[in-house]
Design an enzyme around this catalytic site. Sequence first.
Site, mmCIF file in Angstrom:
data_model
loop_
_atom_site.group_PDB
_atom_site.id
_atom_site.type_symbol
_atom_site.label_atom_id
_atom_site.label_comp_id
_atom_site.label_asym_id
_atom_site.label_seq_id
_atom_site.Cartn_x
_atom_site.Cartn_y
_atom_site.Cartn_z
ATOM 1 N N ARG A 107 -1.873 13.739 -1.954
ATOM 2 C CA ARG A 107 -2.728 14.723 -1.262
ATOM 3 C C ARG A 107 -2.410 16.122 -1.771
ATOM 4 O O ARG A 107 -3.287 16.935 -2.007
ATOM 5 C CB ARG A 107 -2.520 14.645 0.248
ATOM 6 C CG ARG A 107 -3.340 13.579 0.969
ATOM 7 C CD ARG A 107 -3.155 12.181 0.406
ATOM 8 N NE ARG A 107 -3.884 11.176 1.112
ATOM 9 C CZ ARG A 107 -3.368 10.410 2.082
ATOM 10 N NH1 ARG A 107 -2.099 10.532 2.442
ATOM 11 N NH2 ARG A 107 -4.102 9.500 2.673
ATOM 12 N N ASP A 116 -3.106 7.770 -4.123
ATOM 13 C CA ASP A 116 -3.845 7.562 -2.879
ATOM 14 C C ASP A 116 -5.308 7.780 -3.206
ATOM 15 O O ASP A 116 -5.672 7.919 -4.390
ATOM 16 C CB ASP A 116 -3.329 8.505 -1.774
ATOM 17 C CG ASP A 116 -3.423 7.838 -0.403
ATOM 18 O OD1 ASP A 116 -4.553 7.477 -0.018
ATOM 19 O OD2 ASP A 116 -2.386 7.659 0.261
ATOM 20 N N HIS A 134 -6.719 2.537 -0.369
ATOM 21 C CA HIS A 134 -6.339 3.908 -0.775
ATOM 22 C C HIS A 134 -6.504 4.107 -2.284
ATOM 23 O O HIS A 134 -5.722 4.809 -2.906
ATOM 24 C CB HIS A 134 -4.900 4.211 -0.359
ATOM 25 C CG HIS A 134 -4.757 4.434 1.127
ATOM 26 N ND1 HIS A 134 -5.128 5.611 1.728
ATOM 27 C CD2 HIS A 134 -4.302 3.631 2.117
ATOM 28 C CE1 HIS A 134 -4.898 5.527 3.039
ATOM 29 N NE2 HIS A 134 -4.407 4.330 3.296
ATOM 30 N N ASP A 136 -1.410 -0.755 3.082
ATOM 31 C CA ASP A 136 -1.838 -0.191 4.363
ATOM 32 C C ASP A 136 -3.331 0.105 4.402
ATOM 33 O O ASP A 136 -3.960 0.406 3.386
ATOM 34 C CB ASP A 136 -1.061 1.104 4.674
ATOM 35 C CG ASP A 136 -1.228 2.157 3.572
ATOM 36 O OD1 ASP A 136 -1.246 1.767 2.387
ATOM 37 O OD2 ASP A 136 -1.358 3.343 3.904
ATOM 38 N N GLU A 137 -3.861 -0.002 5.603
ATOM 39 C CA GLU A 137 -5.157 0.547 5.990
ATOM 40 C C GLU A 137 -6.335 0.063 5.151
ATOM 41 O O GLU A 137 -7.292 0.813 4.919
ATOM 42 C CB GLU A 137 -5.097 2.090 5.964
ATOM 43 C CG GLU A 137 -4.166 2.640 7.017
ATOM 44 C CD GLU A 137 -4.200 4.156 7.120
ATOM 45 O OE1 GLU A 137 -4.345 4.651 8.241
ATOM 46 O OE2 GLU A 137 -4.073 4.840 6.088
ATOM 47 N N TRP A 189 4.962 1.465 10.847
ATOM 48 C CA TRP A 189 4.673 2.904 10.967
ATOM 49 C C TRP A 189 3.753 3.236 12.130
ATOM 50 O O TRP A 189 3.761 4.351 12.617
ATOM 51 C CB TRP A 189 4.078 3.433 9.654
ATOM 52 C CG TRP A 189 2.761 2.805 9.233
ATOM 53 C CD1 TRP A 189 2.588 1.647 8.531
ATOM 54 C CD2 TRP A 189 1.448 3.299 9.493
ATOM 55 N NE1 TRP A 189 1.263 1.388 8.332
ATOM 56 C CE2 TRP A 189 0.539 2.393 8.909
ATOM 57 C CE3 TRP A 189 0.943 4.418 10.155
ATOM 58 C CZ2 TRP A 189 -0.852 2.572 8.977
ATOM 59 C CZ3 TRP A 189 -0.432 4.596 10.212
ATOM 60 C CH2 TRP A 189 -1.316 3.679 9.633
ATOM 61 N N TYR A 223 7.194 10.609 11.439
ATOM 62 C CA TYR A 223 6.176 11.197 10.557
ATOM 63 C C TYR A 223 6.284 12.714 10.687
ATOM 64 O O TYR A 223 5.973 13.290 11.732
ATOM 65 C CB TYR A 223 4.771 10.708 10.931
ATOM 66 C CG TYR A 223 4.338 9.455 10.181
ATOM 67 C CD1 TYR A 223 5.262 8.486 9.815
ATOM 68 C CD2 TYR A 223 3.003 9.249 9.837
ATOM 69 C CE1 TYR A 223 4.866 7.343 9.126
ATOM 70 C CE2 TYR A 223 2.599 8.106 9.154
ATOM 71 C CZ TYR A 223 3.537 7.164 8.799
ATOM 72 O OH TYR A 223 3.145 6.034 8.119
ATOM 73 N N ASP A 282 4.607 15.054 9.463
ATOM 74 C CA ASP A 282 3.396 15.882 9.493
ATOM 75 C C ASP A 282 2.867 16.049 10.914
ATOM 76 O O ASP A 282 1.941 16.833 11.131
ATOM 77 C CB ASP A 282 2.296 15.302 8.587
ATOM 78 C CG ASP A 282 1.948 13.861 8.908
ATOM 79 O OD1 ASP A 282 2.845 13.100 9.350
ATOM 80 O OD2 ASP A 282 0.781 13.474 8.718
ATOM 81 N N TRP A 304 3.843 13.025 4.925
ATOM 82 C CA TRP A 304 2.441 12.900 4.498
ATOM 83 C C TRP A 304 1.877 14.300 4.370
ATOM 84 O O TRP A 304 2.123 15.157 5.235
ATOM 85 C CB TRP A 304 1.651 12.084 5.533
ATOM 86 C CG TRP A 304 2.079 10.657 5.571
ATOM 87 C CD1 TRP A 304 2.890 10.069 6.503
ATOM 88 C CD2 TRP A 304 1.740 9.635 4.633
ATOM 89 N NE1 TRP A 304 3.065 8.742 6.196
ATOM 90 C CE2 TRP A 304 2.372 8.449 5.055
ATOM 91 C CE3 TRP A 304 0.956 9.611 3.473
ATOM 92 C CZ2 TRP A 304 2.251 7.243 4.360
ATOM 93 C CZ3 TRP A 304 0.831 8.408 2.784
ATOM 94 C CH2 TRP A 304 1.472 7.242 3.226
HETATM 95 C C1 ACM Z 1 0.335 5.007 6.483
HETATM 96 O O1 ACM Z 1 0.621 5.965 7.215
HETATM 97 N N1 ACM Z 1 -0.915 4.771 6.144
HETATM 98 C C2 ACM Z 1 1.357 4.112 5.993
#
Ligand code: ACM
Length: 639
Positions: free
Chosen positions: A285, A314, A384, A448-449, A517, A542, A544, A592
């Site tokens: 990012r 990402d 991602h 992830d995601e 997470w 985290y 952030d 992040w």
């Molecule tokens: C994550 O925060 N997507 C691992």
Amino acid sequence: MASGLILENVWHPLGDDVFGKISFALHNFSDDVLTDFKLVYTCLTRTVESPICTNATYLRRVANFHELSTPADFSLKQGETWRFEVEGFLRAAVHRTDGAKSAYVTTADGKHIPASVGDLLLDGYEASKVPPLLAEGHLERPFYMQPWPANAELVPAKTCPPIISATESASTEERAAMLTINQLQQRLFPEAQDAFTATPVSGARLLRFSKTQAQQPSGYQLTFNEADVLLEYNDKAGLNYGLTTIAQLHHGAKLDAAKFSFPAVGIIKDEPRYSWRGCHLDVSRQFYPKDDIKRILDILAWLKMNVFHWHLNDDESWRLEVKAYPELTEIGATRSPDGPLLPQLGNGAEPASGHYTHDDVREIVSHGAKLCVDILPEIDLPGHCTATLAAIQELSDGQEAPDSYRSVQGYPNNAINPAMEETYIFLDKLFDELVSLFPFRYIHVGGDEVSENAWLHSPRARALMEREGLKNTFDLQAYFLKRVQDMLHQRGKRLAGWEEVSLGTGVSREDTLLFPWQAPEVGINLAEQGYDVVMAPGQAYYLDMAQSDDWYEPGASWAGTVPPEHTYTYEPEGDFPEELRPRMKGVQACIWCEHFLTRAYFNRLVFPRLCAIAEAGWTPKENKSWQRFSALAPYTPKL
Ligand code: ACM
């Protein structure tokens, strides 16, 4: 570049269902008249598909990139302001950092003119008392050590020795380690007095060494006498940590003799609570150049953390040079208004770019090795992957309906396709290069995601599902990750990944390390399934996340508010049943960077919480003290 264009924005809450609206004001303080132009702003409070715009026309949104145009026949002269409103968001704004992070204007002839932006203001803000980040702080013992050791029985000396010198009998390895820690301290505190010399000088306190199996790996013991100090250790990490403790004691005493002393006599018996004390950094990012990464490794070493988890790609970019696929960095490492990858998260009219060459990586890996910090590379797969796919289209099914699914961050069709043979050809070559660059035993493959309906409109994926009897996206993902795991095993590497690697039928548990997470309890669930875990719950680790609820506190909010005291007192293995505790390998900070536009911002959010996680990884629960931590954390070096 200052252009004379300034975009202001204000959030107006409108209730639970519709969240709110943002009113914008674009001021023209330039010498030019702007006519019929477009405005782009990047903003994490994303609009719905068709937001209501007043006095503007909504053109498009790609993740956090929002583009609007003026009403027809519009002109903005010097000193004038264009006011417009946007209503219809996917969530509410809750902090000042939830508004426009950057903006620019595109004129009819395609020129991009930067506009500066300020905080997102809150209509109707009521000031509340913002709690301080740290307690007042209290030192029961006058020593500077971060993290606090497992056992320390020390009597303070009246004066601090000028320097600590090796005895003649110190080995080459021991003398080299002394100077490594000296150099570390010099880089972190350029004004500080050196702690060590490998050349004995009169007046120095002598340091004797003993390499012994009596110490645990990474453990050490320091015995302070009037005449000398004895450092007992088992391995290179224990040697470094013992020396770091001496350097810190010396540093504190030299820095502030009213607060800190060097020990006259006493013993420190120390070893880490957990074997994994990690820190993740998202360089996709926002890009952090090589020298920033080396400084972060220095800070981790000072805090006795031992893994740097390097999130190298990402949706927003791909940062690692891959010789077999130069297009990954030629295309995937730049965001610009004329893209393929559009400006996001603070980018404006100028292209934003950055990647690491193989030489950079080798330098970083070797820097980490000297400091006993292993480098865990992450290539985030299969989701991602917008930047990856912008560079290598063959990793998706050309027959898949466009925009057939979106990621939670709003990227369409962003997962590489497990049914394309090109995907595995790509990974073969990529893993060969990774293995040649990164000696650490793990490679992190993300996982992830992935959107729950990814690939369902890909005929190739459908055919694969049919052939293999796979029911849904996560079965497909598991099929993919098992093949990835085999590829890593063939290269002598173990798989690490985010918690979602366990979805569907998951992967082989053997030697697999997952990072829960989304919630603390996920760690227990994964351990029950037979996975080893490193705890990285957003609600505590985290960095952030905003540190108080106040509107003006910067940061993200999806995992709630994370004050430093919570990060410090959170017990990562809290509810783990006794029999599952061996599966819990340690803790990890996650940095992040969606919000991290400046170094000042990085430092504001990362510290002191990174030190809190370092102490969670090192210091036994019964030795932790929020008051002591609050007294010592302000001495931590920053980026
Ligand atoms: C994550 O925060 N997507 C691992």
